[in-house]
Design a protein around this motif. Structure first.
Motif, short mmCIF file in Angstrom:
data_model
loop_
_atom_site.label_atom_id
_atom_site.label_comp_id
_atom_site.label_asym_id
_atom_site.label_seq_id
_atom_site.Cartn_x
_atom_site.Cartn_y
_atom_site.Cartn_z
N VAL A 136 53.34 31.19 34.94
CA VAL A 136 53.13 31.67 36.30
C VAL A 136 52.49 33.04 36.13
O VAL A 136 52.95 33.85 35.32
CB VAL A 136 54.48 31.79 37.04
CG1 VAL A 136 54.32 32.56 38.32
CG2 VAL A 136 55.06 30.43 37.30
N VAL A 137 51.41 33.29 36.84
CA VAL A 137 50.78 34.60 36.80
C VAL A 137 51.44 35.43 37.90
O VAL A 137 51.31 35.13 39.08
CB VAL A 137 49.25 34.52 36.99
CG1 VAL A 137 48.64 35.91 36.99
CG2 VAL A 137 48.63 33.64 35.90
N LEU A 138 52.17 36.45 37.47
CA LEU A 138 52.94 37.29 38.38
C LEU A 138 52.20 38.60 38.61
O LEU A 138 51.79 39.27 37.66
CB LEU A 138 54.31 37.56 37.78
CG LEU A 138 55.26 38.47 38.54
CD1 LEU A 138 55.62 37.85 39.89
CD2 LEU A 138 56.51 38.73 37.72
N GLU A 139 52.00 38.94 39.89
CA GLU A 139 51.41 40.22 40.24
C GLU A 139 52.55 41.20 40.49
O GLU A 139 53.40 40.99 41.35
CB GLU A 139 50.55 40.10 41.50
CG GLU A 139 49.91 41.40 41.90
CD GLU A 139 49.08 41.27 43.16
OE1 GLU A 139 48.18 42.10 43.35
OE2 GLU A 139 49.32 40.35 43.96
N PHE A 140 52.57 42.28 39.71
CA PHE A 140 53.64 43.27 39.79
C PHE A 140 53.05 44.65 40.03
O PHE A 140 52.05 45.02 39.44
CB PHE A 140 54.46 43.29 38.49
CG PHE A 140 55.48 44.39 38.44
CD1 PHE A 140 56.69 44.25 39.08
CD2 PHE A 140 55.21 45.56 37.75
CE1 PHE A 140 57.64 45.27 39.04
CE2 PHE A 140 56.15 46.58 37.70
CZ PHE A 140 57.36 46.43 38.34
N GLY A 141 53.68 45.41 40.90
CA GLY A 141 53.32 46.81 41.08
C GLY A 141 52.17 47.07 42.02
O GLY A 141 51.64 48.17 42.05
N SER A 142 51.78 46.09 42.81
CA SER A 142 50.67 46.34 43.74
C SER A 142 51.22 46.79 45.09
O SER A 142 52.35 46.50 45.45
CB SER A 142 49.80 45.11 43.91
OG SER A 142 50.49 44.13 44.65
N PHE A 143 50.39 47.50 45.80
CA PHE A 143 50.71 47.91 47.16
C PHE A 143 49.55 47.46 48.03
O PHE A 143 48.41 47.88 47.81
CB PHE A 143 50.91 49.42 47.25
CG PHE A 143 51.23 49.89 48.64
CD1 PHE A 143 52.47 49.62 49.20
CD2 PHE A 143 50.29 50.56 49.40
CE1 PHE A 143 52.78 50.03 50.48
CE2 PHE A 143 50.58 50.97 50.69
CZ PHE A 143 51.82 50.71 51.23
N LEU A 144 49.82 46.55 48.96
CA LEU A 144 48.80 45.96 49.82
C LEU A 144 47.67 45.33 48.99
O LEU A 144 46.50 45.43 49.31
CB LEU A 144 48.23 47.00 50.78
CG LEU A 144 49.24 47.63 51.75
CD1 LEU A 144 48.58 48.72 52.56
CD2 LEU A 144 49.85 46.58 52.67
N GLY A 145 48.08 44.70 47.86
CA GLY A 145 47.11 44.01 47.02
C GLY A 145 46.28 44.91 46.13
O GLY A 145 45.33 44.47 45.50
N MET A 146 46.64 46.18 46.03
CA MET A 146 45.87 47.14 45.23
C MET A 146 46.75 47.72 44.13
O MET A 146 47.94 47.97 44.34
CB MET A 146 45.38 48.30 46.11
CG MET A 146 44.58 47.87 47.33
SD MET A 146 42.87 47.61 47.00
CE MET A 146 42.35 49.24 46.61
N GLY A 147 46.14 47.95 42.98
CA GLY A 147 46.80 48.69 41.91
C GLY A 147 47.79 47.93 41.07
O GLY A 147 48.38 48.51 40.17
N GLY A 148 47.99 46.67 41.30
CA GLY A 148 48.96 45.91 40.52
C GLY A 148 48.38 45.41 39.22
O GLY A 148 47.18 45.48 38.97
N LYS A 149 49.26 44.94 38.38
CA LYS A 149 48.88 44.35 37.11
C LYS A 149 49.38 42.91 37.11
O LYS A 149 50.34 42.58 37.81
CB LYS A 149 49.52 45.15 35.98
CG LYS A 149 48.96 44.87 34.62
CD LYS A 149 49.45 45.90 33.61
CE LYS A 149 48.87 45.59 32.25
NZ LYS A 149 49.36 46.53 31.24
N LEU A 150 48.72 42.06 36.35
CA LEU A 150 49.10 40.65 36.27
C LEU A 150 49.80 40.38 34.94
O LEU A 150 49.45 40.97 33.91
CB LEU A 150 47.87 39.75 36.41
CG LEU A 150 47.08 39.89 37.72
CD1 LEU A 150 45.85 39.00 37.69
CD2 LEU A 150 47.96 39.56 38.91
N PHE A 151 50.77 39.47 34.98
CA PHE A 151 51.55 39.11 33.81
C PHE A 151 51.71 37.60 33.76
O PHE A 151 52.09 36.99 34.77
CB PHE A 151 52.94 39.75 33.87
CG PHE A 151 52.90 41.24 33.88
CD1 PHE A 151 52.97 41.96 32.69
CD2 PHE A 151 52.78 41.94 35.08
CE1 PHE A 151 52.92 43.34 32.70
CE2 PHE A 151 52.73 43.32 35.09
CZ PHE A 151 52.80 44.03 33.90
N ALA A 152 51.43 37.00 32.61
CA ALA A 152 51.71 35.58 32.41
C ALA A 152 53.18 35.47 31.99
O ALA A 152 53.59 36.05 30.99
CB ALA A 152 50.80 34.98 31.35
#
Length: 142
Positions: free
Chosen positions: A65-81
């Motif tokens: 699962v590709v998890l988006e962590f640390g974004s705010f309103l879809g900006m600035g996050g990183k992705l993790f498998a």
């Protein structure tokens, strides 16, 4: 003339809305009902959302699962498998649960939205499997 079942509502929520045992337990969900789902840790803290799924085309199984962590309103996050077997569904809260603290993402192998790892290059996924302590084929069953 009978009433028509609204499959779009069921697919969007991952819940069947009729029958004596509607979706108990949940056994199948559409990809579109999983993508965008919230992920929490055991303490109920928000860990992000499911951005995508990585499917092994030979076995047909969801590997990551590709998890988006640390974004705010879809900006600035990183992705993790994250190996799919590391998550479990909390059908009451309609979210997935991952047994990790928020600070674990500092050491977890991740990638930028604009620079995905090559899906056939095993180096990133090997790092992911080493981090999680298992290969995608030997995860937990919930």
């Amino acid at each position: 003339m009978g009433t028509r079942k609204n499959y779009e509502v069921d697919n969007a929520t991952g819940r069947n809305h009729e029958g004596p045992h509607a979706n108990a337990p949940v056994r199948r969900l559409t990809a579109s009902s999983i993508i965008g789902d919230k992920v929490e840790n055991l303490q109920g803290e928000d860990l992000g959302k499911i951005d995508n799924l990585m499917i092994n085309i030979e076995t047909g199984q969801i590997e990551y699962v590709v998890l988006e962590f640390g974004s705010f309103l879809g900006m600035g996050g990183k992705l993790f498998a994250v190996p799919y077997q590391q998550l479990y569904l909390n059908s009451d809260k309609e979210c997935f649960v991952l047994d990790r603290e928020k600070d674990a993402f500092q050491n977890m192998p991740g990638f930028d939205r604009n620079h995905w790892p090559d899906t056939n290059d095993h180096s990133y996924y090997d790092d992911v499997d080493v981090y999680w302590g298992a290969t995608a084929d030997s995860g937990r069953i919930f």
